[in-house]
Design a protein around this motif. Sequence first.
Motif, mmCIF file in Angstrom:
data_model
loop_
_atom_site.group_PDB
_atom_site.id
_atom_site.type_symbol
_atom_site.label_atom_id
_atom_site.label_comp_id
_atom_site.label_asym_id
_atom_site.label_seq_id
_atom_site.Cartn_x
_atom_site.Cartn_y
_atom_site.Cartn_z
ATOM 1 N N GLY A 322 0.795 -1.220 0.000
ATOM 2 C CA GLY A 322 0.000 0.000 0.000
ATOM 3 C C GLY A 322 0.827 1.269 0.000
ATOM 4 O O GLY A 322 0.297 2.338 -0.278
ATOM 5 N N ALA A 323 2.117 1.200 0.297
ATOM 6 C CA ALA A 323 2.947 2.390 0.264
ATOM 7 C C ALA A 323 3.073 2.865 -1.178
ATOM 8 O O ALA A 323 3.341 2.082 -2.080
ATOM 9 N N ASN A 324 2.851 4.154 -1.385
ATOM 10 C CA ASN A 324 2.956 4.745 -2.714
ATOM 11 C C ASN A 324 2.080 4.016 -3.727
ATOM 12 O O ASN A 324 2.510 3.643 -4.818
ATOM 13 N N TYR A 325 0.817 3.804 -3.357
ATOM 14 C CA TYR A 325 -0.129 3.062 -4.196
ATOM 15 C C TYR A 325 -0.319 3.728 -5.560
ATOM 16 O O TYR A 325 -0.463 3.045 -6.574
ATOM 17 N N ILE A 326 -0.303 5.048 -5.595
ATOM 18 C CA ILE A 326 -0.507 5.764 -6.867
ATOM 19 C C ILE A 326 0.559 5.356 -7.869
ATOM 20 O O ILE A 326 0.266 5.064 -9.037
ATOM 21 N N ASN A 327 1.799 5.296 -7.427
ATOM 22 C CA ASN A 327 2.881 4.891 -8.326
ATOM 23 C C ASN A 327 2.784 3.412 -8.693
ATOM 24 O O ASN A 327 3.111 3.013 -9.817
ATOM 25 N N SER A 328 2.323 2.605 -7.762
ATOM 26 C CA SER A 328 2.179 1.167 -8.028
ATOM 27 C C SER A 328 1.146 0.907 -9.128
ATOM 28 O O SER A 328 1.335 0.022 -9.963
ATOM 29 N N VAL A 329 0.053 1.655 -9.117
ATOM 30 C CA VAL A 329 -0.956 1.513 -10.168
ATOM 31 C C VAL A 329 -0.337 1.821 -11.527
ATOM 32 O O VAL A 329 -0.541 1.086 -12.504
ATOM 33 N N ARG A 330 0.423 2.882 -11.588
ATOM 34 C CA ARG A 330 1.090 3.246 -12.856
ATOM 35 C C ARG A 330 2.036 2.136 -13.313
ATOM 36 O O ARG A 330 2.016 1.728 -14.480
ATOM 37 N N GLN A 331 2.840 1.644 -12.402
ATOM 38 C CA GLN A 331 3.809 0.603 -12.759
ATOM 39 C C GLN A 331 3.116 -0.664 -13.251
ATOM 40 O O GLN A 331 3.517 -1.265 -14.255
ATOM 41 N N GLY A 332 2.082 -1.092 -12.514
ATOM 42 C CA GLY A 332 1.409 -2.350 -12.858
ATOM 43 C C GLY A 332 0.723 -2.299 -14.208
ATOM 44 O O GLY A 332 0.862 -3.228 -15.027
ATOM 45 N N ILE A 333 -0.013 -1.232 -14.473
ATOM 46 C CA ILE A 333 -0.726 -1.142 -15.755
ATOM 47 C C ILE A 333 0.267 -0.964 -16.902
ATOM 48 O O ILE A 333 0.141 -1.596 -17.963
ATOM 49 N N ASN A 334 1.275 -0.137 -16.723
ATOM 50 C CA ASN A 334 2.273 0.035 -17.780
ATOM 51 C C ASN A 334 3.099 -1.222 -18.012
ATOM 52 O O ASN A 334 3.622 -1.438 -19.105
ATOM 53 N N ALA A 335 3.214 -2.079 -16.982
ATOM 54 C CA ALA A 335 3.936 -3.343 -17.160
ATOM 55 C C ALA A 335 3.178 -4.305 -18.070
ATOM 56 O O ALA A 335 3.785 -5.198 -18.678
ATOM 57 N N GLY A 336 1.841 -4.129 -18.155
ATOM 58 C CA GLY A 336 1.069 -4.986 -19.042
ATOM 59 C C GLY A 336 -0.147 -5.627 -18.420
ATOM 60 O O GLY A 336 -0.792 -6.470 -19.056
ATOM 61 N N ILE A 337 -0.520 -5.260 -17.193
ATOM 62 C CA ILE A 337 -1.709 -5.823 -16.554
ATOM 63 C C ILE A 337 -2.954 -5.195 -17.169
ATOM 64 O O ILE A 337 -3.056 -3.968 -17.282
ATOM 65 N N ASP A 338 -3.907 -6.026 -17.545
ATOM 66 C CA ASP A 338 -5.116 -5.564 -18.237
ATOM 67 C C ASP A 338 -6.311 -5.414 -17.293
ATOM 68 O O ASP A 338 -7.064 -4.453 -17.391
ATOM 69 N N ILE A 339 -6.509 -6.394 -16.417
ATOM 70 C CA ILE A 339 -7.558 -6.311 -15.394
ATOM 71 C C ILE A 339 -6.878 -6.305 -14.037
ATOM 72 O O ILE A 339 -6.025 -7.158 -13.759
ATOM 73 N N VAL A 340 -7.280 -5.369 -13.216
ATOM 74 C CA VAL A 340 -6.718 -5.264 -11.866
ATOM 75 C C VAL A 340 -7.748 -5.774 -10.869
ATOM 76 O O VAL A 340 -8.865 -5.268 -10.800
ATOM 77 N N MET A 341 -7.345 -6.810 -10.117
ATOM 78 C CA MET A 341 -8.183 -7.341 -9.045
ATOM 79 C C MET A 341 -8.041 -6.395 -7.859
ATOM 80 O O MET A 341 -7.137 -6.528 -7.055
#
Length: 629
Positions: A322-341
């Motif tokens: 949960g630390a720096n969640y905003i940046n984690s969302v950016r990293q995960g989607i840009n890495a290639g994740i299509d649906i986020v649980m």
Amino acid sequence: MGSMLQWRLCSLAVVLVSCFLAQEAVAQRPRYMDPRQPVEVRVNDLLSRMTLDEKIGQMTQIERGVASPSVIEKYKIGSILSGGGSEPSYRATPSQWMSMTNSFQWGAMQTRLKIPIIYGTDAVHGNNNVYGATIFPHNIGLGCTRDPNLVRRIGSATALEVRATGITYTFAPCIAVCRDPRWGRCYESYSEDPEVVRSMTTIIDGLQGQCPAGWRGPYLESNRKVLACAKHFVGDGGTWQGKDMGNAIMNYDTLVKTHMRAYPDAIAKGVSTIMVSYSSWNKQKMHANKFLLTDVLKGRLGFRGIVISDWQGIDRISDPWGANYINSVRQGINAGIDIVMVPFDYVKFINIVKGHVATGAIPIGRINDAVSRILRVKFQARLFEYPYADNSLRTYLGSLQHGALAREAVRKSLVLLKNGGGAKKKLLPLNKYASKILVVGAHANDIGLQCGGWTISWQGGRGATTKGTTILGGIRQVIGRNSEVVYQPNPSAGYAKGKGFEYAIVVVGEQPYAEVNGDNLNNLNMPAPYPALIKDTCSNVACVVVMISGRPLVVEPYLGYMNAFVAAWLPGSEGRGVAEVLFGNYEFSGRLSRTWFRRVDQLPMNVGDRYYNPLFPFGYGMKMGLKRA
């Protein structure tokens, strides 16, 4: 006559106008709503009509507990899941499940574009979230069968039982290659051998249907099948010391040859989704690994389906969670994740994604790629044509035919590791007409214990958690009518001595667990009172020990007390399958899907290692030598 002619002419005119209007309506209907159009045409047409809010909604998966028709309509949510144990009501019936999934789908049908939801559940050994469903053996046992056709049939049965509750998507199969039994998810792996794991991808053919030769992309044969999910990409079974969500320390060549070995087969079978692993590869979180998710999985391997995160997987990119969640969302989607649980705070997630798109931190092209993949799966699954549950499938849940299949799977998964030797006489097959039989151990008469984790609840549980037959119940069904069975969960010392028992069946094992709660880094010993129970019982009467576990446990110190030793793994709801083999109705045929170690300090130890000194080697399995007429 004139009036009759006028009436007929008017009727003909009405028919012609009606036909014209119907044709006009078809002509004006969006192309994405026309099932005659190619899937890619429908995808592109629908994508071109979508707002950013509608696109992000498709990328958002929320938990059933926070979902409602109004939430789905307002936020354009694209998918819902049941977390482990999440159900519409206690011991919900198929009708109650269908009512719930239909209500969610109705919410989706109220949106502007009427994009149906997909509903996911962890049906990892049958539709195990649902009371009364057939619970098949966990994967570690199925790997011992070496029977890809059996696994395919289990996939078909599971698909029907999932559809019996109105659900369209299962987070299975797990095609991890467990290289260390200290890992709490080891029983979800078919084998330590990547070739055995690869051979078991036939379950995808059962879950989704067998795709035509040369097919490229996600596939679903009919609305009697379910979308499958190969998981967890990649290396989850190779973490240091078997730590769940840990770090896989290895070079790329080892990652590909060992842990990625089954993924090309899964993709060739048209698997619809692939779930990302919680684990890291050389300290980089998989949920943020663009090289592996985009360049390798979507690029080199040509995967055209959905890449989905694990439960709060994006949250865990940061340390602590949960630390720096905003940046984690950016990293995960840009890495290639299509649906986020997500799965709970969907409003926060949606707003963060919108903010990133507004600043260009997440390119709109990445959003469009994700949504195209989601729509491709939904069109291929015919959800636009058949969004609601099929009531006629309710009767498949826990059917007699599926129970018979589960018993077959249990019988074929059992591995005979000892039958006599030294001073101990051969005991199996057991005499079903013995006058007096002793059965010992709590695992002998407990459905929850023999099913293990991921059964009704996430961690599983003790007791009558679901319907089925315990091993003790199976023994009583198989023995002769004049035989007496005495059951003692935990008898006092010396109980078996001098009471006229011909033999004892001692059933031991682990308590249920799942994921990180099952990690066992220091010892893999049998819990008390089982070591003492084996020593005492087997010192006073001939005995066979049956072990119920999600992995090998330390057994060498107790092996000398036993006449016979059987690994039964986590057999599920059909305990009679164990009894049918013990009493010689069927021969043993299972072979170890993983190495049985002597001591924990030998781990990790796998077949092919330079220093390989197991108690029982990979592939080992004895037969009783039954003589058939």
